[in-house]
Design a protein around this motif. Structure first.
Motif, PDB file in Angstrom:
ATOM      1  N   TRP A 102      -8.311  18.019  -1.704  1.00  0.00           N
ATOM      2  CA  TRP A 102      -9.586  17.296  -1.760  1.00  0.00           C
ATOM      3  C   TRP A 102      -9.713  16.264  -0.641  1.00  0.00           C
ATOM      4  O   TRP A 102     -10.739  15.587  -0.541  1.00  0.00           O
ATOM      5  CB  TRP A 102      -9.729  16.593  -3.116  1.00  0.00           C
ATOM      6  CG  TRP A 102      -9.803  17.524  -4.290  1.00  0.00           C
ATOM      7  CD1 TRP A 102      -9.960  18.870  -4.267  1.00  0.00           C
ATOM      8  CD2 TRP A 102      -9.709  17.153  -5.680  1.00  0.00           C
ATOM      9  NE1 TRP A 102      -9.971  19.383  -5.556  1.00  0.00           N
ATOM     10  CE2 TRP A 102      -9.826  18.354  -6.443  1.00  0.00           C
ATOM     11  CE3 TRP A 102      -9.543  15.941  -6.353  1.00  0.00           C
ATOM     12  CZ2 TRP A 102      -9.776  18.363  -7.838  1.00  0.00           C
ATOM     13  CZ3 TRP A 102      -9.491  15.951  -7.745  1.00  0.00           C
ATOM     14  CH2 TRP A 102      -9.617  17.145  -8.480  1.00  0.00           C
ATOM     15  N   ASN A 103      -8.648  16.113   0.157  1.00  0.00           N
ATOM     16  CA  ASN A 103      -8.644  15.182   1.288  1.00  0.00           C
ATOM     17  C   ASN A 103      -8.916  13.737   0.852  1.00  0.00           C
ATOM     18  O   ASN A 103      -9.760  13.034   1.404  1.00  0.00           O
ATOM     19  CB  ASN A 103      -9.666  15.610   2.346  1.00  0.00           C
ATOM     20  CG  ASN A 103      -9.465  14.876   3.665  1.00  0.00           C
ATOM     21  OD1 ASN A 103      -8.335  14.480   4.006  1.00  0.00           O
ATOM     22  ND2 ASN A 103     -10.545  14.677   4.408  1.00  0.00           N
ATOM     23  N   ILE A 104      -8.193  13.324  -0.186  1.00  0.00           N
ATOM     24  CA  ILE A 104      -8.295  11.954  -0.688  1.00  0.00           C
ATOM     25  C   ILE A 104      -6.892  11.387  -0.844  1.00  0.00           C
ATOM     26  O   ILE A 104      -5.911  12.138  -0.914  1.00  0.00           O
ATOM     27  CB  ILE A 104      -9.044  11.881  -2.041  1.00  0.00           C
ATOM     28  CG1 ILE A 104      -8.373  12.796  -3.078  1.00  0.00           C
ATOM     29  CG2 ILE A 104     -10.523  12.242  -1.866  1.00  0.00           C
ATOM     30  CD1 ILE A 104      -8.999  12.719  -4.463  1.00  0.00           C
ATOM     31  N   PRO A 105      -6.742  10.054  -0.908  1.00  0.00           N
ATOM     32  CA  PRO A 105      -5.409   9.468  -1.043  1.00  0.00           C
ATOM     33  C   PRO A 105      -4.837   9.623  -2.449  1.00  0.00           C
ATOM     34  O   PRO A 105      -5.580   9.787  -3.426  1.00  0.00           O
ATOM     35  CB  PRO A 105      -5.647   7.988  -0.716  1.00  0.00           C
ATOM     36  CG  PRO A 105      -7.076   7.753  -1.067  1.00  0.00           C
ATOM     37  CD  PRO A 105      -7.787   9.030  -0.754  1.00  0.00           C
ATOM     38  N   ALA A 106      -3.529   9.562  -2.531  1.00  0.00           N
ATOM     39  CA  ALA A 106      -2.833   9.589  -3.825  1.00  0.00           C
ATOM     40  C   ALA A 106      -1.811   8.456  -3.850  1.00  0.00           C
ATOM     41  O   ALA A 106      -1.335   8.008  -2.802  1.00  0.00           O
ATOM     42  CB  ALA A 106      -2.138  10.930  -4.043  1.00  0.00           C
ATOM     43  N   ILE A 107      -1.489   8.004  -5.056  1.00  0.00           N
ATOM     44  CA  ILE A 107      -0.527   6.904  -5.205  1.00  0.00           C
ATOM     45  C   ILE A 107       0.365   7.174  -6.413  1.00  0.00           C
ATOM     46  O   ILE A 107      -0.111   7.550  -7.474  1.00  0.00           O
ATOM     47  CB  ILE A 107      -1.253   5.541  -5.367  1.00  0.00           C
ATOM     48  CG1 ILE A 107      -0.282   4.372  -5.467  1.00  0.00           C
ATOM     49  CG2 ILE A 107      -2.184   5.533  -6.561  1.00  0.00           C
ATOM     50  CD1 ILE A 107       0.123   3.793  -4.177  1.00  0.00           C
ATOM     51  N   GLY A 108       1.677   7.010  -6.206  1.00  0.00           N
ATOM     52  CA  GLY A 108       2.615   7.098  -7.315  1.00  0.00           C
ATOM     53  C   GLY A 108       2.672   5.769  -8.051  1.00  0.00           C
ATOM     54  O   GLY A 108       2.844   4.717  -7.432  1.00  0.00           O
ATOM     55  N   VAL A 109       2.504   5.799  -9.368  1.00  0.00           N
ATOM     56  CA  VAL A 109       2.411   4.591 -10.182  1.00  0.00           C
ATOM     57  C   VAL A 109       3.662   4.432 -11.044  1.00  0.00           C
ATOM     58  O   VAL A 109       4.236   5.411 -11.522  1.00  0.00           O
ATOM     59  CB  VAL A 109       1.144   4.646 -11.078  1.00  0.00           C
ATOM     60  CG1 VAL A 109       1.147   3.553 -12.136  1.00  0.00           C
ATOM     61  CG2 VAL A 109      -0.098   4.543 -10.216  1.00  0.00           C
TER      62      VAL A 109
END
Length: 344
Positions: A102-109
């Protein structure tokens, strides 16, 4: 910003969408309790396989619930740890793959940061203000944390053996209660007689803020064995009285340590979060404590006490908005100290 949150750290698959303006706009949760009940506890391999089956359908349901499409999502948050490594990898792999597609950022929480900040999902008037002391009580963790802001955490004390939730489950198993035992033990304790059995309050006779619940579980086991030796079997009232004594001891111990932590920090706000925070007697005990101390106590709503995607989406929103994001590597941390997190 609209953030999709994915939680797969143990035996619940949670997916939620948090909107910067509207707050929580979708929340889907699937529990694996029935899957693991026959084994009396979580089987990691089965948990991982079930997350594989459930995560994508729950994402689709969450998007439908919020009346959104993939193009409306601005970022993805996923639980990167702590937890079961196989289960964590399912959520991390799906989240990172979707973010790439989707060409969006991701973050590990951090899973426990999610629990710690879960009360922030409440209406503004019911949210705690920083700073506060947090009591995190779940099946895998019992911790007291000084919280001065998002990411500004100092560990004050933790369990040196069994966590409170783990002790609940093990004692429930000794009483022959069905899985998940902690919930069943709490229900049974409501029928118990106060004072028939009195169990120790571990590590409250010495200074410090660490916890130990294995000795309490042993005290319950000794009482059970003694009654069986005398009577041949336990009556339902025996079980209820033992459950009541056990729960009272845990609640009293947690309250004593919370009082010490508040005195040590000088704070007058207490947050309790994690699966055990739904326990009625614990909530009542800490409410009474904070009334005596002329302070305030805050909890998540019951549906956000256990593992859920909403808390992960919320923390992901905070950190993505702060400019943080994970790289393309699919990395999870089965063990991960909250003190390693960056402050906002």
């Amino acid at each position: 910003m609209k953030i999709l949150g994915i939680e797969t750290s143990c035996d619940e698959t949670g997916v939620a969408i948090y909107d910067e303006q509207q707050g929580l706009i979708a929340n889907q949760l699937y529990s694996q309790i029935d899957l693991h009940a026959d084994y009396g506890g979580v089987v990691p391999e089965l948990a991982s396989r079930d997350h594989i089956r459930k995560t994508l359908p729950l994402i689709q349901q969450a998007l439908q619930q919020a009346n959104l499409t993939a193009q409306d999502i601005d970022g993805i948050a996923y639980t990167a740890g702590p937890g079961l490594v196989g289960a964590l990898l399912v959520g991390a792999t799906i989240a990172r793959s979707l973010a790439y597609a989707w060409n969006i950022p991701a973050i590990g929480v951090h899973h426990m940061e999610g629990h710690l900040l879960a009360p922030m999902l409440e209406l503004p008037e019911n949210r705690p203000q920083f700073p506060f002391v947090a009591l995190l009580v779940s099946g895998g963790h019992t911790q007291l944390v000084q919280v001065d802001g998002v990411g500004r955490y100092q560990l004050l004390g933790e369990s040196i053996d069994d966590a409170a939730g783990e002790a609940f489950d093990k004692t429930a198993k000794l009483l022959g209660l069905d899985y998940p035992g902690g919930v069943a033990l709490s229900r049974l304790a409501e029928k118990g007689t106060t004072g028939r059995f009195v169990f120790p309050k571990p590590m409250t006779d010495r200074p410090g803020l660490d916890f130990s619940f294995s000795g309490l579980k042993t005290a319950a086991a000794n009482t059970i064995n003694q009654l069986i030796k005398q009577q041949g079997e336990l009556s339902e009232q025996d079980k209820a009285d033992i459950a009541h004594a056990f729960q009272t001891s845990v609640v009293d111990t947690l309250a004593i340590k919370c009082k010490r932590a508040l005195k040590q920090t000088g704070y007058n706000r207490l947050v309790i979060a994690g699966g055990v925070s739904a326990n009625k007697q614990l909530r009542q005990g800490l409410q009474q404590l904070m009334q005596q101390l002329k302070g305030q106590v805050f909890y998540p709503a019951p549906q956000f006490c256990t593992d859920n995607g909403a808390m992960i989406a919320y923390v992901g929103f905070l950190r993505l908005k702060n400019g943080e994001q994970s790289d393309l590597a699919i990395e999870v941390k089965p063990r991960w100290a909250m003190t390693e997190l960056a402050s906002i």
